[in-house]
Enzyme design. Structure first.
Site, mmCIF file in Angstrom:
data_model
loop_
_atom_site.group_PDB
_atom_site.id
_atom_site.type_symbol
_atom_site.label_atom_id
_atom_site.label_comp_id
_atom_site.label_asym_id
_atom_site.label_seq_id
_atom_site.Cartn_x
_atom_site.Cartn_y
_atom_site.Cartn_z
ATOM 1 N N CYS A 332 1.054 -0.923 -0.023
ATOM 2 C CA CYS A 332 -0.102 0.174 0.366
ATOM 3 C C CYS A 332 0.643 1.225 0.145
ATOM 4 C CB CYS A 332 -0.693 -0.299 1.405
ATOM 5 S SG CYS A 332 -2.457 1.148 1.029
ATOM 6 N N HIS A 442 -3.685 -5.240 0.739
ATOM 7 C CA HIS A 442 -3.030 -5.673 2.502
ATOM 8 C C HIS A 442 -3.627 -6.951 2.755
ATOM 9 C CE1 HIS A 442 -2.222 -1.545 3.939
ATOM 10 N NE2 HIS A 442 -3.507 -1.132 3.633
#
Length: 504
Positions: A332, A442
């Protein structure tokens, strides 16, 4: 029929409320009841995307798993994610509602938050038999009582009896119990039906005189004393817990995780700690990177600020140099840092407008103010770079990001089958070039085969025999820990108060 409610509050933060709720969810689910967890307002940087593509705290995900049900945004209707300058991103029913400071939240948004809480509580009560509610911090913050949205206000709203959990491991347990009860007014205090002493080490006989005396002083029974069990492996909710886990796991494979000042979703690294010969080390200012076999740059709540931190502390140049020799993997915000440039046209993260990235991947990230991407996601590994041996392998994860990434002369990591990835139109996710790779997914290391491939790559580079793709120790340990937690509570706590509520 409307569900019955029980609430778990604590004498302090980290007293054990979250795991107590998980244990009760597991216990009464196994007894045949339809059980759901609920936390009205949570402040956490570790969040998850539900199947509804809504964002909630990871604690409620664990509790839902313990109850044997799918997590829902109704289990955590208000989530506060701290940002810069004493502001938080406010998530309501799993969707961003804006960035607010404490004063604005209380004066302008509290009624909206309370209505969302009330709606979600009624939703759950109409569908389950028992709602196990988690409080936040301590109910005895008397300067905050009239603004409460997480403790006694919710107990009254749900008409819930309260169990108070106290942490003996930090010391002063009897003072914390007596002090908490003394500071509550009579209406609030009448809700508390029992106390549980948590994290006890030693001979319980030594504790009995204190238990008898505190029951005399407060008039509230101690329902149980729970032993400290270091074998439990459950996700942490607060970044404060990172200070207690600088080193995890033992082995010849050393993976360094950059301890960013604004780190978020650090549960992404948890599965690596279950690889039997992998040692995970949190890298802080002043630490050396010289002996590492891989570097992971995790998520962050402010990519630009944490990128500047890496530059100012000399880590950026070290990472650039080491990327020629060892894998560097970004997740991310960590992925965004690996690119050539970050352009913040909307001034979301910085007044700088744009900053240079680490320059390890030929890509640019743009913050345009279009809003947050929240999605459960799935993709297939394309087999580029160091992941050449994983072509076609399916991985799952979840996305929680602002900003989109445009690739230059670099290959993507994944083809996206569900979700968004690098752009709002989907297609591809991440990038990989030689030793360097990144993703918006994630939870990518929660995929056993992906994790085992990555760690086997590190093993082979050190001349260590790779492990077979047999047992997922992480998933097995998580299931075991939830069951063991329930057993500990069932063996050491008087549950009759909850049984009477269910029978009444």
């Amino acid at each position: 029929m409307s569900a019955k409610c029980i609430m778990v509050q604590g004498t302090s933060s980290s007293a054990g409320k979250s795991v107590m709720v998980a244990a009760l969810c597991r216990i009464f689910s196994r007894r045949g009841y339809r059980v759901a967890p609920f936390k009205s307002q949570n402040m956490s940087l570790n969040s998850f995307t539900t199947a509804e593509n809504r964002e909630i705290a990871v604690a409620q995900v664990l509790q839902a798993e313990a109850a044997g049900i799918e997590p829902s945004h109704h289990m955590n209707p208000v989530l506060l994610k701290p940002k810069e300058d004493f502001t938080s991103q406010v998530i309501v029913h799993g969707r961003p509602a804006g960035n607010m400071n404490f004063q604005d939240y209380q004066t302008e948004f509290r009624d909206t938050a309370l209505e969302a809480i009330r709606e979600s509580l009624e939703y759950l009560k109409s569908r389950y038999e028992l709602i196990v509610i988690e409080g936040a911090g301590s109910p005895a913050e008397i300067n905050m009582r009239d603004r409460d949205l997480a403790n006694m206000e919710i107990a009254h709203l749900a008409d819930a009896d309260v169990i108070l959990v106290a942490d003996i491991d930090r010391g002063g347990v009897f003072a914390s119990i007596a002090g908490t009860l003394m500071l509550l007014d009579e209406r609030d205090r009448s809700r508390i039906k029992g106390v549980v002493i948590n994290k006890f080490r030693g001979n319980i006989d030594i504790l009995m005189p204190g238990i008898e005396r505190i029951e005399e002083i407060t008039g509230v029974p101690v329902l149980g004393v729970l032993p400290y069990d270091e074998g439990l492996k459950l996700p942490e909710e607060d970044s404060a817990s990172l200070s207690q886990r600088k080193y995890r796991g033992r082995g010849d494979i050393r993976v360094g995780v950059m301890r960013l000042p604004r780190i978020s979703n650090f549960t992404d690294i948890d599965p690596l700690e279950y690889e039997e010969d992998v040692a995970v080390r949190l890298i802080e200012t002043g630490d050396s990177l010289d002996d590492l076999d891989a570097i992971i740059i995790p998520g962050t709540r402010n990519t630009i600020s944490d990128l500047i931190h890496l530059e100012e502390n000399g880590f950026a140049d070290e990472i650039r140099d080491l990327s020629r020799e060892i894998p560097v993997f970004g997740i991310c915000g960590g992925f965004q840092m690996l690119g050539k440039r970050i352009l913040d046209d909307a001034r979301q993260e910085s007044s700088e407008g744009s900053v240079d990235g680490l320059g390890l991947l030929d890509c640019e990230t743009h913050f345009t103010g279009e809003g947050k991407i929240i999605s459960q996601s799935q993709g297939r590994v394309l087999g580029n770079g160091i992941f050449s041996g994983m072509r076609g392998e399916t991985v799952e994860g979840y996305e929680l990001h602002e900003g989109t990434t445009v690739l230059g002369d670099v290959k993507p990591l994944l083809r996206v089958d569900r979700g968004f990835g690098n752009t709002r139109s989907g297609g591809f996710d991440g990038a990989v070039d030689g030793n360097v790779a990144g993703t918006y997914f994630h939870g990518i290391f929660h995929n056993f085969r992906f994790r085992r491939y990555f760690t086997n790559l590190l093993r082979e580079r050190k001349g260590i025999e790779p492990l077979e793709y047999l047992d997922d120790n992480f998933s097995a340990s998580r299931r075991f820990s939830i069951d063991r937690l329930a057993e500990i509570v069932e063996e050491n706590m008087d549950l009759s108060i909850i049984e009477e509520i269910l029978e009444g």
